[in-house]
Design a protein around this motif. Structure first.
Motif, short mmCIF file in Angstrom:
data_model
loop_
_atom_site.label_atom_id
_atom_site.label_comp_id
_atom_site.label_asym_id
_atom_site.label_seq_id
_atom_site.Cartn_x
_atom_site.Cartn_y
_atom_site.Cartn_z
N SER A 120 32.49 33.18 44.50
CA SER A 120 33.83 32.93 43.96
C SER A 120 33.74 32.60 42.47
O SER A 120 34.60 33.01 41.69
CB SER A 120 34.53 31.80 44.73
N SER A 123 33.21 35.77 40.55
CA SER A 123 34.48 36.48 40.39
C SER A 123 35.29 35.88 39.24
O SER A 123 35.87 36.60 38.42
CB SER A 123 35.28 36.40 41.69
N GLN A 126 33.83 36.76 35.92
CA GLN A 126 34.09 38.16 35.59
C GLN A 126 35.44 38.31 34.88
O GLN A 126 35.59 39.15 33.99
CB GLN A 126 34.04 39.01 36.86
N THR A 127 36.43 37.49 35.28
CA THR A 127 37.74 37.57 34.63
C THR A 127 37.65 37.15 33.16
O THR A 127 38.52 37.47 32.37
CB THR A 127 38.79 36.68 35.34
N LYS A 133 31.43 42.44 37.85
CA LYS A 133 32.41 42.34 38.94
C LYS A 133 31.69 42.26 40.28
O LYS A 133 30.61 42.81 40.45
CB LYS A 133 33.31 43.58 38.89
N LEU A 134 32.29 41.56 41.23
CA LEU A 134 31.73 41.51 42.58
C LEU A 134 31.68 42.92 43.17
O LEU A 134 32.59 43.72 42.98
CB LEU A 134 32.56 40.62 43.50
N LEU A 139 32.61 40.93 47.80
CA LEU A 139 34.00 40.52 47.95
C LEU A 139 34.37 40.41 49.43
O LEU A 139 35.09 39.48 49.83
CB LEU A 139 34.92 41.52 47.25
N ILE A 163 38.78 33.19 42.97
CA ILE A 163 38.70 34.60 43.34
C ILE A 163 40.09 35.23 43.41
O ILE A 163 40.25 36.36 43.87
CB ILE A 163 37.96 34.74 44.68
N ASP A 166 41.00 38.88 42.73
CA ASP A 166 40.47 39.89 43.65
C ASP A 166 41.06 39.78 45.06
O ASP A 166 40.66 40.54 45.95
CB ASP A 166 38.94 39.76 43.75
#
Length: 306
Positions: A120, A123, A126-127, A133-134, A139, A163, A166
């Protein structure tokens, strides 16, 4: 069976720090001898009696968990604030290391918790364009964990907050409804406090808005705005500011000029805070608003700060 608990030792230190003798703490709940044995980790104690002992020394469960160093999901989640502070201040490596150091105890009774928690965070990072990215499989691990539980606790909602981008629409819609129902009917918070309930609902507004589910975003804004009118929420200035910011961005995504008015009000709030605080501590938030308005403003109306 191996005793991996240090509840007794933690209670002993709490008791001593609060100035209670064994006899004073035991009262008529259990014998001082039995309490001593428990404090040295040589016997257990019923949950009911343990709760009574805390009351006896005038301590709360939160007080106790500040002393408890054993395995605890709450202890792992308490790292979140420290991690976010480091990330927001640009200390990315330190934030990554804190995530890596989490769940170092023995969580063999439910090993999936560590996997879900760390994925999590990946994720979330990543933003911020800090990690990759997962994968679909990663995910799926997190979503399968969340989907198998209906009554979520602090851990599940914390995972959701990281998360969120996503998550499937149906999950976010269902969970926002659950939180709103609890708040509207004055039920116990799903998270640590109603303040945190509001925070995650605000992020859900952003989720719906960014994905162009404007009907859901508008409905959630209207319902939360009505809840925030209650006098019990008068003191939540930060949450109300964030709510107005997300409301402004939602309007701008729909080319509604009202978003410019609300964004201007947000900047005036920050300027007033700067004057009161005699600092430029809110400069980051002000730049965040200006940047977001610059990207989202397609109304054809120039944005003026004053």
């Amino acid at each position: 069976m191996e005793n991996r608990s240090c509840y007794g030792q933690a209670f002993r230190q709490l008791r001593l720090d609060r100035g209670y003798s064994l006899k004073e703490a035991a009262g008529n709940i259990i014998s001082p001898q039995m309490l001593g044995v428990f404090e040295h980790g040589k016997s257990g104690i019923s949950l009911n009696n343990f709760g009574r002992l805390l009351i006896r020394i005038g301590a709360t469960w939160n007080d106790f968990f500040r002393y408890y160093n054993g395995e605890s999901i709450l202890k792992e989640l308490s790292l979140s604030d420290e991690i976010l502070v480091k990330i927001n201040n640009g200390h990315y490596y330190d934030g990554f290391k804190l995530v890596e150091s989490s769940f170092e105890g023995d969580y063999s009774d439910n090993p999936i918790l560590e996997t879900v928690y760390k994925l999590s965070y990946q994720s979330y990072f990543q933003t911020l364009s800090l990690t990759s990215k997962l994968t679909d499989d990663e995910l799926e691990i997190v979503l399968n964990y969340l989907n198998r539980i209906d009554t979520w606790g602090i851990f599940e909602y914390s995972v959701l907050s990281y998360i969120l981008a996503d998550c499937p629409y149906e999950m976010v819609k269902y969970r926002s409804g659950k939180i709103l129902d609890a708040m509207a009917n004055n039920k116990k918070s799903f998270l640590s406090s109603k303040k945190e309930d509001i925070a995650i609902l605000i992020h859900m507004i952003g989720y719906f808005s960014r994905k162009a589910y404007f009907k859901d975003a508008n409905k959630l804004i209207a319902e939360l705005e009505n809840i925030l009118k209650s006098p019990s929420y008068n003191h939540l200035y930060t949450e109300k500011f964030n709510f107005k910011f997300y409301q402004a961005m939602n309007f701008l995504r729909q080319n509604n000029p009202k978003g410019l008015e609300i964004a201007r009000d947000c900047i005036h709030f920050l300027e007033a805070f700067e004057a009161l605080d005699n600092s430029n501590a809110s400069a980051i938030d002000k730049n965040k608003i200006l940047s977001a308005v610059s990207v989202l403003n397609k109304t054809g109306i120039p944005f003026k700060e004053s």
